[in-house]
Design a protein around this motif. Structure first.
Motif, PDB file in Angstrom:
ATOM      1  N   GLN A  75       9.077   5.827  -4.888  1.00  0.00           N
ATOM      2  CA  GLN A  75       8.099   6.864  -4.548  1.00  0.00           C
ATOM      3  C   GLN A  75       8.825   8.156  -4.171  1.00  0.00           C
ATOM      4  N   GLY A 129       1.408  -4.606   0.834  1.00  0.00           N
ATOM      5  CA  GLY A 129       2.378  -4.068   1.770  1.00  0.00           C
ATOM      6  C   GLY A 129       2.822  -5.120   2.769  1.00  0.00           C
ATOM      7  N   ARG A 130       2.136  -5.141   3.910  1.00  0.00           N
ATOM      8  CA  ARG A 130       2.612  -5.955   5.029  1.00  0.00           C
ATOM      9  C   ARG A 130       2.713  -7.446   4.727  1.00  0.00           C
ATOM     10  N   PRO A 164       5.009   0.833  -1.559  1.00  0.00           N
ATOM     11  CA  PRO A 164       6.135   1.526  -0.909  1.00  0.00           C
ATOM     12  C   PRO A 164       6.052   1.368   0.607  1.00  0.00           C
ATOM     13  N   LEU A 199      -4.924  -4.170   3.015  1.00  0.00           N
ATOM     14  CA  LEU A 199      -5.418  -5.458   3.498  1.00  0.00           C
ATOM     15  C   LEU A 199      -5.908  -6.366   2.378  1.00  0.00           C
TER      16      LEU A 199
HETATM   17  C1  LIG Z   1       6.358  -0.441   7.359  1.00  0.00           C
HETATM   18  C2  LIG Z   1       5.457   0.342   6.454  1.00  0.00           C
HETATM   19  C3  LIG Z   1       5.959   1.455   5.790  1.00  0.00           C
HETATM   20  C4  LIG Z   1       5.144   2.178   4.902  1.00  0.00           C
HETATM   21  N1  LIG Z   1       5.689   3.206   4.173  1.00  0.00           N
HETATM   22  C5  LIG Z   1       4.965   3.783   3.188  1.00  0.00           C
HETATM   23  C6  LIG Z   1       5.568   4.680   2.270  1.00  0.00           C
HETATM   24  O1  LIG Z   1       6.777   4.913   2.292  1.00  0.00           O
HETATM   25  N2  LIG Z   1       4.773   5.260   1.334  1.00  0.00           N
HETATM   26  C7  LIG Z   1       3.425   4.958   1.231  1.00  0.00           C
HETATM   27  O2  LIG Z   1       2.746   5.509   0.366  1.00  0.00           O
HETATM   28  N3  LIG Z   1       2.849   4.079   2.066  1.00  0.00           N
HETATM   29  C8  LIG Z   1       3.592   3.468   3.008  1.00  0.00           C
HETATM   30  N4  LIG Z   1       3.019   2.496   3.793  1.00  0.00           N
HETATM   31  C9  LIG Z   1       1.648   2.058   3.478  1.00  0.00           C
HETATM   32  C10 LIG Z   1       1.680   0.862   2.521  1.00  0.00           C
HETATM   33  O3  LIG Z   1       2.232   1.228   1.261  1.00  0.00           O
HETATM   34  C11 LIG Z   1       0.274   0.289   2.313  1.00  0.00           C
HETATM   35  O4  LIG Z   1      -0.518   1.274   1.676  1.00  0.00           O
HETATM   36  C12 LIG Z   1      -0.389  -0.123   3.614  1.00  0.00           C
HETATM   37  O5  LIG Z   1       0.506  -0.885   4.408  1.00  0.00           O
HETATM   38  C13 LIG Z   1      -1.670  -0.913   3.374  1.00  0.00           C
HETATM   39  O6  LIG Z   1      -1.401  -2.073   2.623  1.00  0.00           O
HETATM   40  P1  LIG Z   1      -1.239  -3.524   3.345  1.00  0.00           P
HETATM   41  O7  LIG Z   1      -2.512  -3.776   4.102  1.00  0.00           O
HETATM   42  O8  LIG Z   1      -1.050  -4.480   2.181  1.00  0.00           O
HETATM   43  O9  LIG Z   1      -0.057  -3.461   4.230  1.00  0.00           O
HETATM   44  C14 LIG Z   1       3.793   1.798   4.714  1.00  0.00           C
HETATM   45  C15 LIG Z   1       3.294   0.702   5.421  1.00  0.00           C
HETATM   46  C16 LIG Z   1       4.096  -0.028   6.258  1.00  0.00           C
HETATM   47  C17 LIG Z   1       3.536  -1.245   6.958  1.00  0.00           C
END
Ligand SMILES: Cc1cc2nc3c(=O)[nH]c(=O)nc-3n(C[C@H](O)[C@H](O)[C@H](O)COP(=O)(O)O)c2cc1C
Length: 355
Positions: free
Chosen positions: A100, A324-325, A24, A302
């Motif tokens: 979510q 995520g990113r 999310p 990550l």
């Molecule tokens: C732009 C952005 C918005 C996010 N919004 C949410 C969210 O709505 N709900 C949530 O549980 N985590 C949110 N996160 C966290 C991500 O779901 C994820 O846990 C976090 O980015 C780590 O994963 P990654 O390293 O693959 O980005 C957000 C992250 C980013 C970058």
């Protein structure tokens, strides 16, 4: 056969085509909680990019539970129709559409990150009705929240259930309760943010009551045939805060209430926590919860490389991997990953000539 990243995952009546799940991510692009074409394009392109499921961003169950004025919402029936269009497209691509359910508690009413991310009150386009378990602001520049009373807590629980019903009406096939990142449900879990002396604070049983009651209410409102996930922060990364052993214990309770996956993140409770960010740094918590609580888990944080994500599943550290990113940078990550791992790639017919 050992499960791997591109093995199907069956949850209740649903089979995910693979274990790559879009995490999310708030898009700050809704109008009064209503999804826009941005959401259709954003979610749709990742579905066409081959992920097995998508969990659409934190969607507020009450208007004062939005992080920003532009958050998605599910507090009103008007939110259903535009989401239905996006979810129908996601499903048409063979991808499970999910969403979510969230309440930001004391972290509500801030500007979108690109507008500074700062807290705003009613006079600046936000709102002043900020609630939390205890009257403790998130940071010095945030408003001091009002402590929720029994009636307020009951309203929150019912709002999560009503939001789940609307998510189903919109065509979501997976719901996730947001109990992580220092938002309202997590604020009740953590002794750093919950100083209550009634049945909602103090002991582990009392601090976890809201998480359990929200999960039970959502489970009741959500079809038995469809999966329910809960995202938690396994640790506050602060001495005296919510910790990984409590997370194991809570996960056991959530599983008994019909939670199908515990999606394991960390942090978010207080602004000054020291988080040891590194590739895959949260996977060990997903692994611990899976092993010690006997609950399926999702790993996030990550995870960016196909071999890294594949190993998380192959080594039995988690049942699904949330990205995520990297999916913001590479909408077709799953297609590229399948090709690099010598698995059949989920390429839409329209794009076959591009590969
Ligand atoms: C732009 C952005 C918005 C996010 N919004 C949410 C969210 O709505 N709900 C949530 O549980 N985590 C949110 N996160 C966290 C991500 O779901 C994820 O846990 C976090 O980015 C780590 O994963 P990654 O390293 O693959 O980005 C957000 C992250 C980013 C970058």
């Amino acid at each position: 056969m050992t499960a791997h990243l591109f093995s199907p995952l069956t949850q209740r009546s649903l089979t995910f085509r693979n274990r790559v799940v879009m995490a999310p991510m708030c898009q700050y692009s809704a109008v009064d909680g209503v999804a826009t074409d941005w959401h259709l394009a954003h979610l749709g392109s990742r579905a066409a990019g081959g992920v097995g499921a998508i969990i659409a961003e934190a969607s507020a169950v009450l208007p004062n539970g939005r992080i920003s004025p532009a958050d998605l919402g599910l507090w009103d029936d008007k939110h259903i129709e535009p989401l239905r269009r996006a979810f129908a497209f996601v499903a048409s691509q063979g991808c499970v559409p999910g969403i979510q359910l969230a309440h930001a508690g004391r972290k509500a009413s801030t500007l979108a990150p690109w507008l500074g991310g700062t807290p705003v009150g009613g006079a600046q386009g936000g709102w002043d009705d900020i609630v939390a378990p205890s009257a403790l602001p998130f940071a010095a520049n945030h408003a001091t929240p009002h402590e929720l009373d029994e009636a307020g807590i009951a309203t929150v629980i019912e709002a999560f259930a009503a939001a789940a019903r609307r998510a189903h009406a919109a065509g979501a096939q997976l719901v996730e309760v947001h109990a992580a990142h220092g938002y309202l449900v997590h604020q009740f879990l953590s002794p750093l943010t919950n100083r209550r002396t009634d049945r909602w604070g103090g002991s582990f049983e009392n601090r976890t009551r809201l998480a359990r009651e929200v999960t039970a209410a959502v489970r009741k409102a959500w079809p038995d045939s469809l999966p329910l996930w809960v995202r938690i922060s396994a640790t506050d990364w602060v001495d005296g805060g919510w910790n990984e052993d409590e997370s194991v214990e809570l996960s056991r309770e959530l599983a008994k209430l019909g939670c199908d996956v515990v999606d394991v993140s960390t942090g978010g409770t207080v602004p000054d926590a020291k988080v040891p960010v590194a590739p895959g740094f949260q996977v060990r918590f997903a692994e611990k919860i899976r092993r010690e609580a006997g609950v399926p888990t999702g790993a996030v944080g990550l995870i960016t490389e196909p071999a890294q994500a594949d190993a998380v599943v192959r080594e039995g550290r988690a049942d699904a991997v949330l990205l995520g990113r990297v999916l913001l940078r590479e909408p077709q990550w799953a297609i590229h990953a399948a090709r690099s791992l010598d698995q059949p790639a989920p390429i839409p017919n329209q794009y076959l000539r591009g590969f």
